[in-house]
Design an enzyme around this catalytic site. Structure first.
Site, PDB file in Angstrom:
ATOM      1  N   SER A   1      63.780  23.526  -7.864  1.00 48.70           N
ATOM      2  CA  SER A   1      65.313  23.351  -8.321  1.00 48.70           C
ATOM      3  C   SER A   1      65.643  22.214  -8.823  1.00 48.70           C
ATOM      4  O   SER A   1      65.256  20.899  -8.059  1.00 48.70           O
ATOM      5  CB  SER A   1      66.378  23.897  -7.359  1.00 48.70           C
ATOM      6  OG  SER A   1      67.590  24.009  -8.107  1.00 48.70           O
TER       7      SER A   1
ATOM      8  N   GLU B   1      74.140  29.440  -6.333  1.00 49.81           N
ATOM      9  CA  GLU B   1      74.626  28.805  -7.426  1.00 49.81           C
ATOM     10  C   GLU B   1      75.600  29.440  -8.242  1.00 49.81           C
ATOM     11  O   GLU B   1      76.608  29.070  -8.579  1.00 49.81           O
ATOM     12  CB  GLU B   1      73.136  28.430  -8.117  1.00 49.81           C
ATOM     13  CG  GLU B   1      73.487  27.556  -9.602  1.00 49.81           C
ATOM     14  CD  GLU B   1      72.060  27.516 -10.003  1.00 49.81           C
ATOM     15  OE1 GLU B   1      71.155  26.806  -9.566  1.00 49.81           O
ATOM     16  OE2 GLU B   1      71.858  27.676 -11.243  1.00 49.81           O
TER      17      GLU B   1
ATOM     18  N   LYS C   1      64.145  30.185  -3.377  1.00 51.46           N
ATOM     19  CA  LYS C   1      64.915  29.766  -4.567  1.00 51.46           C
ATOM     20  C   LYS C   1      65.661  30.707  -5.177  1.00 51.46           C
ATOM     21  O   LYS C   1      66.592  30.510  -5.777  1.00 51.46           O
ATOM     22  CB  LYS C   1      63.594  29.305  -5.557  1.00 51.46           C
ATOM     23  CG  LYS C   1      64.070  29.111  -6.840  1.00 51.46           C
ATOM     24  CD  LYS C   1      64.662  27.700  -6.981  1.00 51.46           C
ATOM     25  CE  LYS C   1      65.713  27.585  -8.151  1.00 51.46           C
ATOM     26  NZ  LYS C   1      64.798  27.558  -9.412  1.00 51.46           N
TER      27      LYS C   1
ATOM     28  N   HIS D   1      68.908  30.541  -3.475  1.00 54.34           N
ATOM     29  CA  HIS D   1      69.529  29.382  -4.141  1.00 54.34           C
ATOM     30  C   HIS D   1      70.462  29.737  -5.176  1.00 54.34           C
ATOM     31  O   HIS D   1      71.502  29.185  -5.536  1.00 54.34           O
ATOM     32  CB  HIS D   1      68.457  28.387  -4.215  1.00 54.34           C
ATOM     33  CG  HIS D   1      68.818  26.968  -5.065  1.00 54.34           C
ATOM     34  ND1 HIS D   1      69.236  27.128  -6.582  1.00 54.34           N
ATOM     35  CD2 HIS D   1      69.257  25.780  -4.717  1.00 54.34           C
ATOM     36  CE1 HIS D   1      69.739  25.986  -6.820  1.00 54.34           C
ATOM     37  NE2 HIS D   1      69.752  25.140  -5.854  1.00 54.34           N
ATOM     38  N   ASN D   2      69.611  30.354  -6.385  1.00 55.67           N
ATOM     39  CA  ASN D   2      70.290  30.662  -7.580  1.00 55.67           C
ATOM     40  C   ASN D   2      71.604  31.551  -7.301  1.00 55.67           C
ATOM     41  O   ASN D   2      72.622  31.470  -8.044  1.00 55.67           O
ATOM     42  CB  ASN D   2      69.250  31.156  -8.632  1.00 55.67           C
ATOM     43  CG  ASN D   2      68.258  29.912  -9.034  1.00 55.67           C
ATOM     44  OD1 ASN D   2      68.275  28.930  -8.547  1.00 55.67           O
ATOM     45  ND2 ASN D   2      67.779  30.433 -10.364  1.00 55.67           N
TER      46      ASN D   2
END
Ligand code: NDP
Ligand code: 5RP
Length: 481
Positions: A130, A191, A184, A187-188
């Protein structure tokens, strides 16, 4: 060709090109390859002077340039392209070699690919990356999965090119097989929630508070010097302060209000349902993007009445801004807590043993959600490695408690004014759901038992029960004996 490269990168679009440059700038010899040779030539022409690159035209040349065990990083479009590239390169590799996939792959695909390549003696390291184009060049946050054995070889290289915060690399071995891509993905998802919460704060400050985009940019700049300090708040201020050169209007007023997505937020929500992780703020943020793009539905709803708009006095507007900051911070705690719950659930489900504090540590720098706040999450997990929720930590609990009145006032005010605040509302509802001593779920159990004999548990006795609703006397029977 002499095998002189410590790493090879195939796929030289924005991410692959900049990661290759990052490795080279850090002293590694990097073999570079792309399906269409033009990108390889452009990289060498523009940036060849930055370090030691070995351009390769064919997969055979590329593999021959790599020192053993070979480390081959794939940075191509996620999905079937990744399988095509693996199918092309794997036959050229030997046992012990490593294929690293740095694309945004679905973790289930990574688990499948890892299993298949392991059977051939190859390591497959699904790696979340990222930081976008700039992060890839100057130091991303890196989330490698795969075997511990592969991390022993690869880890030092990845840690070296990653972002560093307080001298610590924003890279750690997450766990086996697809764990890196799972983390990940979450994480998104976070986000998406963070971006939606910030967007809702802006919308409320504009529509209820009566502030201009330039004024709100200043407010975000001020917030960025406090506990909300983060990359996303920082860039939000930049976007809000930007004026369209053609029209002289605020940039946010000339962009169509339909949010796109590549799909990692959607994957997060789909996966959360499978795991039973209640990530409602992330889900609402994802649905808010979807709804913004449904122009035909929006057109059908548009003539309908909304809430009551009420102009605020300057003092009221100032106080409202303070309330929005509290609501944003409290909702952010909930959204992050939901992400961590999901990682904890998946770690248990797949046996990954993910270090939840380490995830916070490697997201402090390099990635899109980097923020001062993440150091607080890291510290909370360091103090209590068994932490079940951020809200079980004293300081987060106190902050949420302090935000109560403002948070509720903002959500209620948004509803009164008819301004959508789906992520704020979902975060508050999640908070009230999880802290509630009694939920209406008992009634749902009754409904299920009525139409489907699905049984229920009583509060006063052990066992499963069913009421025979069709019989006038409605007798209750125990079903588990
Ligand atoms: N852009 C971003 O900010 C981020 C992207 N990612 C992920 O990193 C990866 C790379 O992203 P990005 O740099 O934006 O590039 P793209 O996702 O736009 O992919 C373009 C690259 O993929 C190659 N490619 C596409 N199909 C094939 C195929 N069938 N066989 C071989 N090569 C193929 C292209 O080769 P050619 O030039 O020949 O067309 C090109 O090098 C993606 O998985 C993305 O999800 C991760 C974090 C951030
Ligand atoms: O991976 C990323 C950052 O970490 C990308 O920026 C992300 O894929 C953007 O997602 P979307 O297009 O769905 O908003």
């Amino acid at each position: 060709m002499e095998a002189s490269a410590q790493i090879g990168v195939t796929g030289l679009a924005v991410m692959g090109r900049n990661l290759a440059r990052n490795f080279a700038r850090n002293g590694y010899t990097v073999a570079v390859h792309n399906r269409s040779a033009g990108r390889t030539e452009a990289l060498i022409e523009e940036f060849g002077h930055e370090g030691a690159f070995v351009p390769a035209e064919s997969p055979q040349e590329f593999v021959a340039a790599l020192e053993r065990p070979r480390r081959l990083l794939i940075m191509v479009k996620a999905g079937s392209a990744t399988d095509q590239v693996i199918d092309e390169f794997a036959p050229l590799l030997e046992p012990g070699d490593m294929i690293i996939d740095g694309g945004n792959a679905h973790f289930a695909d990574t688990r499948r690919r890892e299993r298949a390549l392991r059977e051939r003696g190859l390591h497959f390291v699904g790696t979340g990356v990222s930081g976008g184009e700039e992060g890839a060049l100057h130091g991303p946050s890196i989330m490698p999965g795969g075997s511990a054995e592969s991390y022993a070889v690869l880890g030092p290289m990845l840690e070296r090119i990653s972002a560093h915060v307080d001298g610590e690399p924003c890279c750690t071995h997450i766990g086996t097989d697809g764990s890196g891509h799972f983390v990940k993905m979450v994480h998104n998802g976070i986000e998406y929630a963070d971006m939606q919460l910030i967007a809702e704060a802006y919308h409320l400050l504009r529509e209820v508070g009566g502030h201009s985009p330039a004024e709100i940019a200043e407010t975000f700049r001020r917030w960025n010097r406090g506990r909300l300090d983060s990359y996303l708040i920082e860039i939000t201020a930049e976007v809000l302060a930007h004026t369209d050169a053609d029209t002289g209007r605020p940039f946010v007023d000339i962009v169509q209000d339909a949010a796109g997505q590549k799909g990692t937020g959607r994957w997060t929500v789909q996966t959360a349902l499978d795991l039973g992780s209640p990530v409602t703020a992330i889900a609402q943020a994802t649905f808010a993007r979807v709804a913004s793009s449904r122009s035909e539905l929006r057109a059908a709803y548009r003539p309908l009445p909304g809430g009551t708009r009420q102009e605020l006095s300057p003092d009221e507007a100032e106080s409202f801004t303070r309330d929005v900051e509290q609501a944003l911070y409290a909702s952010k705690i909930i959204a992050y807590d939901q992400g961590w719950t999901m990682i904890r659930d998946a770690s248990a489900e797949y046996g990954w043993s993910i270090d939840l504090g380490a995830v916070a540590r490697i997201w402090r720098g390099g990635c899109i959600i980097r923020a001062a706040f993440l150091d607080r999450i890291r510290a909370a997990h360091a103090a209590d490695p068994g932490l079940v929720s951020l809200l079980a930590e004293e300081r987060f609990a106190r902050e949420i408690t302090d935000a109560q009145a403002s948070w509720r006032a903002v959500v209620a005010g948004a509803a009164r004014h008819g301004i959508p605040a789906p992520a704020f509302s979902a975060a508050l509802a999640s908070y009230d759901t999880l802290r509630g001593a009694h939920l209406p779920a008992a009634l749902i159990q009754g409904q299920r038992d009525y139409f489907g004999a699905h049984t229920y548990h009583r509060t006063d006795r052990e066992g499963s029960y069913h009421t025979r609703w069709a019989e006038p006397a409605r007798p209750e029977v125990r079903t588990d004996t």
